[in-house]
Design a protein around this motif. Structure first.
Motif, PDB file in Angstrom:
ATOM      1  N   PHE A   1     -10.651 -11.429 -14.821  1.00  0.00           N
ATOM      2  CA  PHE A   1      -9.531 -12.133 -15.440  1.00  0.00           C
ATOM      3  C   PHE A   1      -8.213 -11.694 -14.802  1.00  0.00           C
ATOM      4  N   PHE A   2      -8.089 -10.405 -14.568  1.00  0.00           N
ATOM      5  CA  PHE A   2      -6.864  -9.865 -13.980  1.00  0.00           C
ATOM      6  C   PHE A   2      -6.607 -10.473 -12.596  1.00  0.00           C
ATOM      7  N   SER A   3      -7.651 -10.578 -11.792  1.00  0.00           N
ATOM      8  CA  SER A   3      -7.479 -11.113 -10.438  1.00  0.00           C
ATOM      9  C   SER A   3      -7.028 -12.562 -10.447  1.00  0.00           C
ATOM     10  N   ASN A   4      -7.367 -13.300 -11.507  1.00  0.00           N
ATOM     11  CA  ASN A   4      -6.961 -14.702 -11.604  1.00  0.00           C
ATOM     12  C   ASN A   4      -5.526 -14.885 -12.069  1.00  0.00           C
ATOM     13  N   MET A   5      -4.873 -13.800 -12.487  1.00  0.00           N
ATOM     14  CA  MET A   5      -3.487 -13.896 -12.922  1.00  0.00           C
ATOM     15  C   MET A   5      -2.505 -13.791 -11.764  1.00  0.00           C
ATOM     16  N   GLY A   6      -2.976 -13.485 -10.570  1.00  0.00           N
ATOM     17  CA  GLY A   6      -2.097 -13.439  -9.408  1.00  0.00           C
ATOM     18  C   GLY A   6      -1.186 -12.230  -9.367  1.00  0.00           C
ATOM     19  N   ILE A   7      -1.446 -11.227 -10.201  1.00  0.00           N
ATOM     20  CA  ILE A   7      -0.545 -10.075 -10.291  1.00  0.00           C
ATOM     21  C   ILE A   7      -0.698  -9.143  -9.103  1.00  0.00           C
ATOM     22  N   SER A   8      -1.882  -9.116  -8.511  1.00  0.00           N
ATOM     23  CA  SER A   8      -2.151  -8.125  -7.468  1.00  0.00           C
ATOM     24  C   SER A   8      -1.516  -8.469  -6.127  1.00  0.00           C
ATOM     25  N   THR A   9      -0.754  -9.561  -6.051  1.00  0.00           N
ATOM     26  CA  THR A   9      -0.200  -9.985  -4.754  1.00  0.00           C
ATOM     27  C   THR A   9       0.833  -9.004  -4.205  1.00  0.00           C
ATOM     28  N   LEU A  10       1.444  -8.185  -5.057  1.00  0.00           N
ATOM     29  CA  LEU A  10       2.418  -7.206  -4.543  1.00  0.00           C
ATOM     30  C   LEU A  10       1.748  -6.018  -3.864  1.00  0.00           C
ATOM     31  N   ARG A  11       0.456  -5.853  -4.063  1.00  0.00           N
ATOM     32  CA  ARG A  11      -0.228  -4.662  -3.538  1.00  0.00           C
ATOM     33  C   ARG A  11      -0.216  -4.595  -2.023  1.00  0.00           C
ATOM     34  N   ASN A  12      -0.139  -5.740  -1.368  1.00  0.00           N
ATOM     35  CA  ASN A  12      -0.153  -5.759   0.096  1.00  0.00           C
ATOM     36  C   ASN A  12       1.240  -5.791   0.713  1.00  0.00           C
TER      37      ASN A  12
ATOM     38  N   ARG B   1       9.044 -12.706 -10.516  1.00  0.00           N
ATOM     39  CA  ARG B   1       8.224 -13.130 -11.648  1.00  0.00           C
ATOM     40  C   ARG B   1       7.025 -12.206 -11.828  1.00  0.00           C
ATOM     41  N   ILE B   2       6.349 -11.919 -10.729  1.00  0.00           N
ATOM     42  CA  ILE B   2       5.178 -11.037 -10.803  1.00  0.00           C
ATOM     43  C   ILE B   2       5.594  -9.632 -11.226  1.00  0.00           C
ATOM     44  N   ALA B   3       6.697  -9.146 -10.662  1.00  0.00           N
ATOM     45  CA  ALA B   3       7.142  -7.790 -10.975  1.00  0.00           C
ATOM     46  C   ALA B   3       7.557  -7.660 -12.441  1.00  0.00           C
ATOM     47  N   HIS B   4       8.196  -8.705 -12.969  1.00  0.00           N
ATOM     48  CA  HIS B   4       8.534  -8.679 -14.401  1.00  0.00           C
ATOM     49  C   HIS B   4       7.269  -8.627 -15.244  1.00  0.00           C
ATOM     50  N   LEU B   5       6.276  -9.436 -14.884  1.00  0.00           N
ATOM     51  CA  LEU B   5       5.028  -9.450 -15.640  1.00  0.00           C
ATOM     52  C   LEU B   5       4.348  -8.086 -15.590  1.00  0.00           C
ATOM     53  N   ILE B   6       4.303  -7.482 -14.414  1.00  0.00           N
ATOM     54  CA  ILE B   6       3.714  -6.148 -14.283  1.00  0.00           C
ATOM     55  C   ILE B   6       4.447  -5.153 -15.178  1.00  0.00           C
ATOM     56  N   THR B   7       5.771  -5.231 -15.168  1.00  0.00           N
ATOM     57  CA  THR B   7       6.576  -4.282 -15.939  1.00  0.00           C
ATOM     58  C   THR B   7       6.359  -4.451 -17.427  1.00  0.00           C
TER      59      THR B   7
ATOM     60  N   ASN C   1      -5.664  -3.265 -16.356  1.00  0.00           N
ATOM     61  CA  ASN C   1      -6.037  -3.132 -14.943  1.00  0.00           C
ATOM     62  C   ASN C   1      -4.827  -2.900 -14.037  1.00  0.00           C
ATOM     63  N   VAL C   2      -3.617  -3.077 -14.566  1.00  0.00           N
ATOM     64  CA  VAL C   2      -2.423  -2.734 -13.779  1.00  0.00           C
ATOM     65  C   VAL C   2      -2.422  -1.231 -13.551  1.00  0.00           C
ATOM     66  N   ASN C   3      -2.157  -0.807 -12.313  1.00  0.00           N
ATOM     67  CA  ASN C   3      -2.160   0.626 -12.013  1.00  0.00           C
ATOM     68  C   ASN C   3      -0.747   1.148 -11.746  1.00  0.00           C
ATOM     69  N   VAL C   4      -0.642   2.443 -11.553  1.00  0.00           N
ATOM     70  CA  VAL C   4       0.667   3.068 -11.351  1.00  0.00           C
ATOM     71  C   VAL C   4       1.355   2.519 -10.112  1.00  0.00           C
ATOM     72  N   SER C   5       0.599   2.300  -9.062  1.00  0.00           N
ATOM     73  CA  SER C   5       1.182   1.763  -7.832  1.00  0.00           C
ATOM     74  C   SER C   5       1.782   0.377  -8.064  1.00  0.00           C
ATOM     75  N   ASP C   6       1.075  -0.462  -8.843  1.00  0.00           N
ATOM     76  CA  ASP C   6       1.617  -1.785  -9.175  1.00  0.00           C
ATOM     77  C   ASP C   6       2.971  -1.651  -9.866  1.00  0.00           C
ATOM     78  N   TYR C   7       3.041  -0.726 -10.829  1.00  0.00           N
ATOM     79  CA  TYR C   7       4.276  -0.566 -11.594  1.00  0.00           C
ATOM     80  C   TYR C   7       5.423  -0.089 -10.703  1.00  0.00           C
ATOM     81  N   ILE C   8       5.158   0.874  -9.849  1.00  0.00           N
ATOM     82  CA  ILE C   8       6.217   1.398  -8.980  1.00  0.00           C
ATOM     83  C   ILE C   8       6.691   0.326  -8.006  1.00  0.00           C
ATOM     84  N   LYS C   9       5.758  -0.449  -7.449  1.00  0.00           N
ATOM     85  CA  LYS C   9       6.171  -1.523  -6.538  1.00  0.00           C
ATOM     86  C   LYS C   9       7.031  -2.553  -7.264  1.00  0.00           C
ATOM     87  N   ALA C  10       6.695  -2.813  -8.516  1.00  0.00           N
ATOM     88  CA  ALA C  10       7.504  -3.752  -9.290  1.00  0.00           C
ATOM     89  C   ALA C  10       8.933  -3.248  -9.431  1.00  0.00           C
ATOM     90  N   GLN C  11       9.107  -1.953  -9.532  1.00  0.00           N
ATOM     91  CA  GLN C  11      10.460  -1.400  -9.674  1.00  0.00           C
ATOM     92  C   GLN C  11      11.220  -1.424  -8.343  1.00  0.00           C
TER      93      GLN C  11
END
Length: 551
Positions: free
Chosen positions: A44-55, A383-389, A421-431
Motif C-alpha cells: 500500500f505504501f509503495s502505491n502512495m508515491g511517497i518513496s520517490t524522494l529516496r532516489n 507535496r510528497i515532503a509535506h505528506l511524509i512530514t 513504513n516511512v523511515n528516518v531517511s524519508d523524514y530528513i529528506k523531506a526537511q
C-alpha cells in the motif's frame, strides 16, 4: 496561475493517488490483513508515491521547523508587534458593507446588544443551549452534530459572570459575552480532549486551559463546548463514527470538510460567530471553504501550541474561523502570541470554482490589484515532503498508544499501518525539501504580495450512508481537497480562505490567499475587501439549519 505543463503534471499525480474507494465491511475486513500480513502494508505504501524522494539528493540543510530565521537565509524577521486590528472600522465609500450584506451575527452585534441592555449574555446563552440541543437532535433529520461536548452549567456560569460585568459597566472588551467553540484537540478546563477518538483522555478532563483558550477567556469569551473533528485529524471530511459525522448546513448530504469540520459547522449554522480550529494540511481552510466562512492559518509559531494535542508539531497551528472578517481579525489578535514555554492554480477544478476565482480576479483588478503569472518550482516534491512530514509526526505520536489501535476507526488503522513504513531517511529528506521550498517561495514573495488560489480543488464531497458506520478511504477526495492548502503548512506561511460563491448544489466555494511569513495583516485586509466583493450574494443556510437568531 501556472503553466499548462504544471497542470498536466498534477493530473498525473491525481491518477497515481486514485486508489480504490473503500468503506463498510470490505474496509473493516481489510484492516487486520494490512496490519498483520507481512509485506501488505509496504505494498500500500509503495502505491502512495511517497518513496520517490529516496532516489534524490539535496544540498540544502534540513529545516525542522518552518520559521524563516535567520534573516540572512530568507530575508524575513519576525515583527515584534502583532498587527491585526487595523482593519476594524474599515469603510470604503464605494464598497461599504450594508446590513443586507452582513447576514451573520458577529461579535460586534453581541457586544452592542449587551451594552445597550437589549439582552444579557445569560439570556443569549439560555437560548444558545436550546439551539445546540436542537442542532444535535433527531428533529433536524439529519442532525448537524457540529458540537460534540458541551457542559450547560459551565456555559451558564461564564454567562452569569459576563452579565455581571456588563451590569457593573466593566466589560472586558469586544469579546466579552461572545460565544466561541473549540476543536476537540485543544485543552479546555473541565472538558476531555478526545482528539476525535474513543479512547484518548477518557475520564481525564483538562485541569488547565490551553494558552490560547486562556487568552480568549481573559477577554470574556464564552467557551460553549468542543466541536466534532476527524479522528486524530487524519483526513479532510470529519467522517467520524466515534462522535457522529457532522453535516454541512448548506447541504446536509455533504461533508463539512475537516479535520476542523465541527468548528466550521457551528459558525456557518449561526450557533456562534467564532470557533477555534487547527491546521496541519488545510484543516482550518478546507472546512471553512466548504461551509462558506472565513478561516486563517497563521504563520508557524504565531499561536502558542501549549495545551494542544501534539499531532504534527512542525506543521500544525491553531487559528480562528469566523462568520466575518472583523471577527477573524479580532480572534487572531487575541489568540496570537508566544507563551513563556513554547513558543496557484495547479490543476483543472470544478468549473464553479474557476468561475468564482475569475470573478474575484476581475473585481480585485477593478480595485487596483495587479496579477502576474508565477512559477513555484518543485511543487510535487513539496507535496510528497509535506505528506511524509505530517504522517511521520502523527504516527510517532500515535505509536505511543498502540494498545488502543484496535479502537481507532478502520481508515486510521489502515493509515497508520501503511505510513509506519516511512523511515528516518524519508523524514530528513523531506526537511531538505522544506528548506528549498522556503527559499523558492521567499523568492516569489520578492515579486508579489499575495498568492491567490482556490482553497480546494473540490467543493464539499457527498456523504455516503455506507461510510457512516466504519468510515471510508477516498484518496482522490483527500488529495484534491488538500491540493492548494498543504504548501502553506509545509513552509510555515500564513494563509486565509474567503467565501466566494456557491455551486448549483448550494455548496460554498472558497478562495485562498497566501502571504509571506508574519504578514497576516495583509491577508486580513484582502479578506475584508473580499467580504465586500461577495456582498449581498452571500447566503445563510436554510432556515432548518440556521441557529443564529440569538439577539
Amino acid at each position: 496561475m501556472t503553466s499548462k505543463t504544471e497542470i498536466n503534471h498534477d493530473q498525473e499525480i491525481t491518477r497515481r493517488l486514485d486508489l480504490p474507494y473503500m468503506s463498510g465491511l470490505p474496509l473493516r475486513f481489510l484492516v487486520p490483513l494490512v496490519e498483520y500480513v507481512p509485506g501488505l502494508s509496504s505494498y500500500f505504501f509503495s502505491n502512495m508515491g511517497i518513496s520517490t524522494l529516496r532516489n534524490k539528493s539535496f544540498k540544502e540543510d534540513a529545516t525542522l521547523m518552518p520559521l524563516p530565521l535567520p534573516k540572512e537565509l530568507f530575508g524575513i524577521q519576525e515583527p515584534m508587534k502583532i498587527d491585526g486590528l487595523e482593519i476594524f472600522g474599515h469603510q470604503n465609500k464605494e464598497h461599504s458593507p450594508t446590513q443586507e450584506i452582513q447576514k451573520f451575527l458577529c461579535a460586534r452585534d453581541y457586544t452592542e446588544a449587551y451594552l445597550a441592555k437589549r439582552v444579557t449574555p445569560l439570556q443569549v446563552c439560555k437560548k444558545l443551549i436550546d439551539n445546540i440541543n436542537q442542532s444535535c437532535s433527531e428533529e433536524c433529520d439529519p442532525p448537524l452534530y457540529g458540537i460534540y461536548q458541551y457542559h450547560q452549567h459551565d456555559i451558564m456560569a461564564q454567562a452569569e459572570a459576563s452579565t455581571s460585568r456588563y451590569n457593573q459597566n466593566r466589560s472586558l472588551g469586544p469579546l466579552d459575552g461572545v460565544p466561541v467553540a473549540v476543536k476537540d484537540e485543544i485543552d479546555v478546563i473541565g472538558y476531555e480532549t478526545h482528539v476525535g477518538t474513543s479512547f484518548l483522555n477518557r475520564g481525564k478532563p483538562a485541569t488547565e486551559d490551553a494558552f490560547l483558550i486562556k487568552k480568549l477567556k481573559d477577554q470574556g469569551a464564552i467557551i460553549i463546548g468542543k466541536t466534532t473533528m476527524h479522528e486524530i485529524a487524519f483526513d479532510i471530511t470529519t467522517n467520524n463514527p466515534n462522535t457522529h459525522t457532522c453535516h454541512n448546513p448548506y447541504n446536509t448530504d455533504h461533508y463539512c470538510g475537516g479535520s476542523s469540520g465541527g468548528s466550521a459547522c457551528v459558525v456557518s449554522s449561526g450557533l456562534c460567530p467564532i470557533a477555534v480550529g487547527s491546521d496541519g494540511g488545510g484543516s482550518i481552510r478546507i472546512p471553512s471553504a466548504f461551509c462558506g466562512i472565513y478561516g486563517l492559518k497563521p504563520t508557524c509559531g504565531r499561536v502558542s501550541s501549549k495545551g494542544d494535542f501534539p499531532l504534527f508539531n512542525s506543521i500544525g497551528v491553531a487559528g480562528p474561523m469566523a462568520a466575518c472578517v472583523d471577527d477573524l481579525a479580532l480572534a487572531y489578535y487575541v489568540m496570537a502570541g508566544k507563551d513563556s514555554e513554547v513558543s496557484w492554480n495547479r490543476q483543472v477544478v470544478d468549473p464553479a470554482i474557476t468561475s468564482a476565482l475569475q470573478t474575484f480576479i476581475n473585481e480585485l483588478k477593478s480595485l487596483g490589484a495587479k496579477f502576474i503569472e508565477i512559477d513555484i518550482p518543485e511543487l510535487e516534491d513539496a507535496r510528497i515532503a509535506h505528506l511524509i512530514t505530517i504522517v511521520s509526526e502523527l504516527c510517532t505520536t500515535m505509536n505511543g498508544y498502540k494498545e488502543y489501535f484496535h479502537l481507532l476507526n478502520p481508515p486510521n488503522r489502515l493509515n497508520i499501518a501503511t505510513y509506519n513504513n516511512v523511515n528516518v531517511s524519508d523524514y530528513i529528506k523531506a526537511q531538505h525539501v522544506r528548506t528549498r521550498m522556503m527559499r523558492n517561495v521567499s523568492n516569489v514573495f520578492s515579486e508579489v504580495n499575495l498568492i491567490l488560489t482556490p482553497t480546494s480543488a473540490i467543493t464539499a464531497p457527498p456523504i455516503y450512508p455506507r461510510a457512516l458506520k466504519y468510515g471510508e478511504i477516498n484518496s482522490l477526495v483527500t488529495s484534491n481537497g488538500m491540493m492548494y492548502a498543504q504548501l502553506a503548512n509545509f513552509i510555515g506561511i500564513p494563509a486565509i480562505t474567503v467565501p466566494a460563491g456557491y455551486n448549483d448544489k448550494n455548496l460554498p466555494i472558497g478562495l485562498q490567499f497566501m502571504a509571506k511569513w508574519y504578514d497576516e495583516s495583509t491577508l486580513l485586509r484582502v479578506a475584508k475587501v473580499s467580504e465586500e466583493i461577495l456582498g449581498s450574494k452571500r447566503r445563510k443556510p436554510s432556515e432548518k439549519y440556521w441557529f443564529g437568531d440569538l439577539l
